[in-house]
Design a protein around this motif. Structure first.
Motif, PDB file in Angstrom:
ATOM      1  N   GLY A  69       0.811  -1.205   0.000  1.00  0.00           N
ATOM      2  CA  GLY A  69       0.000   0.000   0.000  1.00  0.00           C
ATOM      3  C   GLY A  69       0.845   1.254   0.000  1.00  0.00           C
ATOM      4  O   GLY A  69       2.073   1.204   0.018  1.00  0.00           O
ATOM      5  N   THR A  82      -4.684   5.602  -8.140  1.00  0.00           N
ATOM      6  CA  THR A  82      -5.149   5.330  -6.781  1.00  0.00           C
ATOM      7  C   THR A  82      -4.132   4.464  -6.051  1.00  0.00           C
ATOM      8  O   THR A  82      -3.388   3.695  -6.681  1.00  0.00           O
ATOM      9  CB  THR A  82      -6.502   4.591  -6.783  1.00  0.00           C
ATOM     10  OG1 THR A  82      -6.342   3.301  -7.369  1.00  0.00           O
ATOM     11  CG2 THR A  82      -7.546   5.384  -7.558  1.00  0.00           C
ATOM     12  N   LYS A  84      -4.672   1.810  -4.451  1.00  0.00           N
ATOM     13  CA  LYS A  84      -4.977   0.387  -4.614  1.00  0.00           C
ATOM     14  C   LYS A  84      -4.161  -0.242  -5.739  1.00  0.00           C
ATOM     15  O   LYS A  84      -3.864  -1.440  -5.698  1.00  0.00           O
ATOM     16  CB  LYS A  84      -6.471   0.202  -4.890  1.00  0.00           C
ATOM     17  CG  LYS A  84      -7.365   0.533  -3.703  1.00  0.00           C
ATOM     18  CD  LYS A  84      -8.828   0.297  -4.050  1.00  0.00           C
ATOM     19  CE  LYS A  84      -9.735   0.611  -2.865  1.00  0.00           C
ATOM     20  NZ  LYS A  84     -11.159   0.404  -3.178  1.00  0.00           N
ATOM     21  N   PHE A  87      -0.755  -2.095  -4.885  1.00  0.00           N
ATOM     22  CA  PHE A  87      -0.719  -3.402  -4.228  1.00  0.00           C
ATOM     23  C   PHE A  87      -0.173  -4.481  -5.172  1.00  0.00           C
ATOM     24  O   PHE A  87      -0.606  -4.616  -6.313  1.00  0.00           O
ATOM     25  CB  PHE A  87      -2.124  -3.803  -3.767  1.00  0.00           C
ATOM     26  CG  PHE A  87      -2.157  -5.081  -2.988  1.00  0.00           C
ATOM     27  CD1 PHE A  87      -1.882  -5.096  -1.633  1.00  0.00           C
ATOM     28  CD2 PHE A  87      -2.438  -6.292  -3.621  1.00  0.00           C
ATOM     29  CE1 PHE A  87      -1.905  -6.282  -0.910  1.00  0.00           C
ATOM     30  CE2 PHE A  87      -2.460  -7.478  -2.909  1.00  0.00           C
ATOM     31  CZ  PHE A  87      -2.187  -7.476  -1.548  1.00  0.00           C
TER      32      PHE A  87
END
Length: 245
Positions: A69, A82, A84, A87
């Motif tokens: 993250g 973003t 996300k 990851f």
């Protein structure tokens, strides 16, 4: 038969009361759990808001240097929209860090092995292609409840403008030093000129009286030369000196 039925009804009633009590306890536990979950969710949102709004570029990885993250600043700097999307990525997947990927991984390994933080500086090409960016990075170990290192937490700081300001300050300081040197040189030159002018002025102020004295002394010296022969004056023969006088 009637006695058996009464006993059954009694057991059913007791069981019903027991179940009602258990349902009440369960309902209370569910309510408390929902409150805890809501507070936990709110806490996570606050933490995410703080992480996403600080000016630094934050990320965290597991022991294999795989990103788990990061904050919005880091995601945008890495070329994503973003956090996300970070990851599961590695430094080799980050276009702006690819040139430093091996160094980043090695730094992670040292921090994980030693359990101590590390601080480094490096430069990258800007994502928008507008020149070069200068960065300072700190990597610290992440521990679990058993105090075992499970990964790393890192923070980048864009120090491009800070370094520019530092260089400009150094340049201004150099200019001030140079200006100070020139002022000192000017003062020294003025002093030397003054020391030179003083004897020059003395000589110039006495040239006229000296010329008059020479004009009056020359006939006397010339007569003496004719009577006594050539003689030396001021380290020179008078016969040679009188032409210069």
């Amino acid at each position: 038969l009637r006695r058996s039925r009464d006993e059954l009804e009694k057991r059913v009633a007791e069981r019903t009361v027991e179940l009602q009590l258990k349902n009440q306890v369960l309902a209370k536990e569910i309510q408390e759990r929902e409150i805890v979950e809501e507070e936990l969710l709110a806490s996570r949102k606050r933490l995410r808001s703080v992480i996403d709004n600080i000016p630094h570029y934050i990320f965290w990885k597991n022991k294999d240097s795989v990103y788990l993250g990061g904050n919005m600043n880091f995601a945008l700097a890495a070329g994503y929209t973003t956090p996300k999307e970070i990851f599961g990525k590695t430094d080799f997947d980050m276009s702006w860090l690819r040139a430093h990927a091996n160094a980043m991984v090695e730094m992670d390994k040292r921090v994980i092995k030693s359990g101590r933080r590390e601080f480094h500086k490096f430069s990258t090409e800007a994502i928008d292609g507008q020149g070069e960016k200068s960065w300072e990075i700190i990597i610290v170990p992440l521990h679990n409840s058993s105090n075992e290192v499970i990964g790393v937490l890192g923070a980048f700081e864009d120090v491009t403008e800070k370094q520019k300001a530092h260089k400009e300050a150094e340049l201004r300081e150099q200019r001030l030093v140079q200006a100070d040197k020139m002022i000192s040189l000017g003062v020294m030159a003025s002093g030397i000129a003054h020391e030179i002018n003083n004897p020059n002025q003395f000589i110039m102020s006495h040239l006229v009286p000296l010329k008059r004295a020479c004009e009056k002394a020359l006939p006397i010296l010339d007569k003496y030369s004719q009577e006594a022969g050539d003689f030396r004056l001021a380290g020179m023969n008078f016969s040679l000196l009188k032409d210069k006088l």
